[in-house]
Write an enzyme that holds these catalytic residues in place. Structure first.
Site, PDB file in Angstrom:
ATOM      1  NE  ARG A   1      -2.247  -1.737   3.218  1.00 59.24           N
ATOM      2  CZ  ARG A   1      -2.830  -2.167   4.379  1.00 59.24           C
ATOM      3  NH1 ARG A   1      -4.152  -1.743   4.645  1.00 59.24           N
ATOM      4  NH2 ARG A   1      -2.115  -2.799   5.053  1.00 59.24           N
TER       5      ARG A   1
ATOM      6  NE  ARG B   1      -7.026  -4.134  -2.263  1.00 60.18           N
ATOM      7  CZ  ARG B   1      -7.333  -4.157  -0.770  1.00 60.18           C
ATOM      8  NH1 ARG B   1      -6.358  -3.451   0.013  1.00 60.18           N
ATOM      9  NH2 ARG B   1      -8.612  -4.281  -0.261  1.00 60.18           N
TER      10      ARG B   1
ATOM     11  CG  ASP C   1      -2.044 -12.743   3.218  1.00 61.75           C
ATOM     12  OD1 ASP C   1      -1.388 -11.633   3.483  1.00 61.75           O
ATOM     13  OD2 ASP C   1      -2.369 -13.301   4.396  1.00 61.75           O
TER      14      ASP C   1
ATOM     15  CE1 TYR D   1      -3.435 -12.894  11.390  1.00 56.72           C
ATOM     16  CE2 TYR D   1      -1.695 -14.344  11.304  1.00 56.72           C
ATOM     17  CZ  TYR D   1      -2.046 -13.013  11.063  1.00 56.72           C
ATOM     18  OH  TYR D   1      -1.403 -11.832  11.572  1.00 56.72           O
TER      19      TYR D   1
HETATM   20  O1  1CP Z   1      -5.066  -3.857   1.740  1.00 58.93           O
HETATM   21  C1  1CP Z   1      -4.248  -4.796   1.295  1.00 58.93           C
HETATM   22  O2  1CP Z   1      -3.852  -4.250   0.234  1.00 58.93           O
HETATM   23  C2  1CP Z   1      -3.792  -5.844   1.945  1.00 58.93           C
HETATM   24  C3  1CP Z   1      -2.404  -5.494   2.701  1.00 58.93           C
HETATM   25  C4  1CP Z   1      -1.720  -6.955   2.540  1.00 58.93           C
HETATM   26  C5  1CP Z   1      -0.585  -7.210   1.643  1.00 58.93           C
HETATM   27  C6  1CP Z   1       0.168  -6.054   0.680  1.00 58.93           C
HETATM   28  C7  1CP Z   1      -2.058  -8.064   3.206  1.00 58.93           C
HETATM   29  C8  1CP Z   1      -3.126  -8.278   4.046  1.00 58.93           C
HETATM   30  N1  1CP Z   1      -0.985  -9.192   2.804  1.00 58.93           N
HETATM   31  C9  1CP Z   1      -0.229  -8.369   1.885  1.00 58.93           C
HETATM   32  C10 1CP Z   1       0.858  -9.207   0.844  1.00 58.93           C
HETATM   33  C11 1CP Z   1       1.746 -10.013   1.573  1.00 58.93           C
HETATM   34  N2  1CP Z   1       1.616 -10.611   2.893  1.00 58.93           N
HETATM   35  C12 1CP Z   1       2.866 -10.604   1.297  1.00 58.93           C
HETATM   36  C13 1CP Z   1       3.498 -10.184  -0.100  1.00 58.93           C
HETATM   37  C14 1CP Z   1       3.954  -8.851  -0.575  1.00 58.93           C
HETATM   38  C15 1CP Z   1       5.380  -8.472  -0.291  1.00 58.93           C
HETATM   39  O3  1CP Z   1       5.949  -8.845   0.849  1.00 58.93           O
HETATM   40  O4  1CP Z   1       5.742  -7.577  -0.975  1.00 58.93           O
HETATM   41  C16 1CP Z   1       3.542 -11.232   2.129  1.00 58.93           C
HETATM   42  C17 1CP Z   1       4.886 -11.996   2.106  1.00 58.93           C
HETATM   43  C18 1CP Z   1       2.567 -11.448   3.225  1.00 58.93           C
HETATM   44  C19 1CP Z   1       2.717 -12.183   4.223  1.00 58.93           C
HETATM   45  C20 1CP Z   1       1.899 -12.114   5.553  1.00 58.93           C
HETATM   46  N3  1CP Z   1       0.530 -11.855   5.550  1.00 58.93           N
HETATM   47  C21 1CP Z   1       2.291 -12.264   6.869  1.00 58.93           C
HETATM   48  C22 1CP Z   1       3.919 -12.544   7.468  1.00 58.93           C
HETATM   49  C23 1CP Z   1       4.818 -11.250   6.983  1.00 58.93           C
HETATM   50  C24 1CP Z   1       4.380 -10.245   8.052  1.00 58.93           C
HETATM   51  O5  1CP Z   1       4.317  -8.930   7.462  1.00 58.93           O
HETATM   52  O6  1CP Z   1       4.570 -10.415   9.360  1.00 58.93           O
HETATM   53  C25 1CP Z   1       1.404 -12.040   7.802  1.00 58.93           C
HETATM   54  C26 1CP Z   1       1.119 -12.185   9.363  1.00 58.93           C
HETATM   55  C27 1CP Z   1       0.118 -11.901   7.033  1.00 58.93           C
HETATM   56  C28 1CP Z   1      -1.157 -11.941   7.611  1.00 58.93           C
HETATM   57  C29 1CP Z   1      -1.941 -10.385   6.690  1.00 58.93           C
HETATM   58  N4  1CP Z   1      -1.971 -10.265   5.552  1.00 58.93           N
HETATM   59  C30 1CP Z   1      -2.800  -8.987   5.536  1.00 58.93           C
HETATM   60  C31 1CP Z   1      -3.320  -8.625   6.884  1.00 58.93           C
HETATM   61  C32 1CP Z   1      -3.915  -7.389   6.977  1.00 58.93           C
HETATM   62  C33 1CP Z   1      -2.580  -9.568   7.681  1.00 58.93           C
HETATM   63  C34 1CP Z   1      -2.576  -9.330   9.233  1.00 58.93           C
HETATM   64  C35 1CP Z   1      -1.576  -8.733   9.669  1.00 58.93           C
HETATM   65  C36 1CP Z   1      -1.630  -8.720  11.269  1.00 58.93           C
HETATM   66  O7  1CP Z   1      -2.357  -9.804  12.132  1.00 58.93           O
HETATM   67  O8  1CP Z   1      -1.224  -7.710  12.012  1.00 58.93           O
END
Ligand code: 1CP
Length: 345
Positions: free
Chosen positions: A28, A37, A74, A150
């Protein structure tokens, strides 16, 4: 053997200019991501649209020229593909129909895994053709413990009351959930590799929620099993672990068989990691993403300190957790320039 910088660093080479990429480098904080998106509709629609997921994976590479691209997907697609209901609500994050006891586990089913996740493998296949020749393609999955948080809490959580009660009071029953997720994760990562992923990273974002006595069973052992199974089929594909926030236990994590790289969070002292982690594995990390929000000299000084301290051994420059949405894209450009022009000599 490939001479891509990221793969060389993961083979244990010390490079004059370390490779770099950033967790959440697609997302974002980039206006072009927000545009794509919006075109996709829902966040999950974006993940399952191979052409658009390819596009958002490439966006940060075009802007900043990182040495690696991470598949856009994700960690919560795995529980969804196992049959658990998942939605992303605007401003609220993920919501799942929770699994809270052994009797709920049969909802999960491996039969449709690859059908549901097929579009993700297609995204990987597209990227392996469209990425520049010197850029490494990273596949990923969540670690079983983090994905299970989760699955059991039904959403993001602050202190994990439900999953900890289950894991602590009924360790054998809870292990059955970890086993199903471990199996699904292994199958998922192998298919990403078959489709063209050259490295895989396993994100254990919430490892920090566990007492040290539980690391072996719930963090290290699933990681070891996944890596061993991957290497039985793909002996040369490096696995990077990211057990976030485990402190001194990083010294143990560094010695897990089959792990080529360990990503350290921003709370770790780089000098400590140079002494206790880097002798065993390639270190990846660990700039605080909030320093990239701040930008300027505080960001650049901190990045130089990390490069000086960890650049003398096998090292990949990265953040200590992902970019936050309020990150200024110009700061990312400055940071990328610093690392790209770095020389240890
Ligand atoms: O609104 C949006 O556009 C969504 C935001 C978003 C994005 C860009 C989410 C929702 N996921 C992602 C992509 C993503 N997630 C990637 C690929 C993009 C990159 O790294 O360039 C990866 C590797 C993840 C992995 C992910 N998802 C993790 C592990 C890494 C970390 O950041 O800790 C976790 C915990 C998630 C869960 C998740 N996905 C999204 C949300 C809002 C959440 C929950 C986070 C939370 O509980 O705080």
């Amino acid at each position: 053997m490939s001479d891509k910088l990221l793969l060389r660093a993961l083979r244990g080479e010390t490079l004059d200019r370390p490779p770099f990429w950033f967790m959440r480098q697609a997302g974002r904080y980039l206006p072009e991501y927000r545009e794509t998106r919006a075109q996709a509709g829902d966040f999950l629609d974006l993940c399952y649209n191979s052409a658009l997921a390819e596009e958002v994976t490439l966006q940060p590479i075009r802007r900043y020229g990182m040495d690696a691209a991470i598949l856009f997907a994700d960690i919560l697609l795995v529980p969804q593909a196992l049959g658990q209901h998942l939605a992303f609500r605007a401003g609220e994050g993920p919501v799942l129909e929770p699994i809270r006891k052994v009797a709920d586990i049969p909802v999960l089913n491996l039969d449709r895994l690859h059908d549901v996740l097929g579009p993700i493998y297609d995204t990987v296949g597209r990227l392996s053709k469209s990425l520049p020749g010197d850029v490494t393609l990273i596949g990923f999955a969540g670690a079983p413990w983090t994905v299970a948080t989760y699955m059991v809490e039904g959403a993001g959580s602050k202190d994990y009351p439900t999953i900890k009660q289950w894991a602590f009071a009924d360790p054998d029953g809870f292990q059955r959930l970890i086993d199903v997720v471990t199996e699904a994760t292994t199958l998922y990562l192998k298919r990403q590799i078959a489709a063209g992923a050259e490295v895989v990273q396993i994100f254990d974002t919430w490892a920090m929620a566990l007492p040290a006595a539980y690391h072996e069973r719930l963090v290290f052992e699933p990681l070891r099993r996944i890596a061993a199974s991957i290497h039985a089929d793909h002996p040369d594909v490096p696995v990077i672990g990211f057990p976030r926030g485990i402190g001194a236990a990083y010294a143990h994590a560094a010695q897990i068989d089959g792990i080529a790289g360990l990503s350290i969070d921003w709370g770790m002292d780089p000098a400590w990691a140079a002494a206790h982690v880097q002798p065993h594995v390639t270190v990846q990390g660990n700039l605080d993403p909030r320093l990239v929000v701040a930008g300027g000299e505080p960001m650049l000084d901190a990045a130089r300190h990390i490069l000086q301290t960890l650049g003398k051994g096998p090292f990949i420059f990265n953040l200590g957790h992902g970019f936050v949405p309020e990150t200024n894209p110009d700061h990312v450009a400055e940071l990328s320039d610093l690392v790209r022009n770095w020389s240890a000599r």
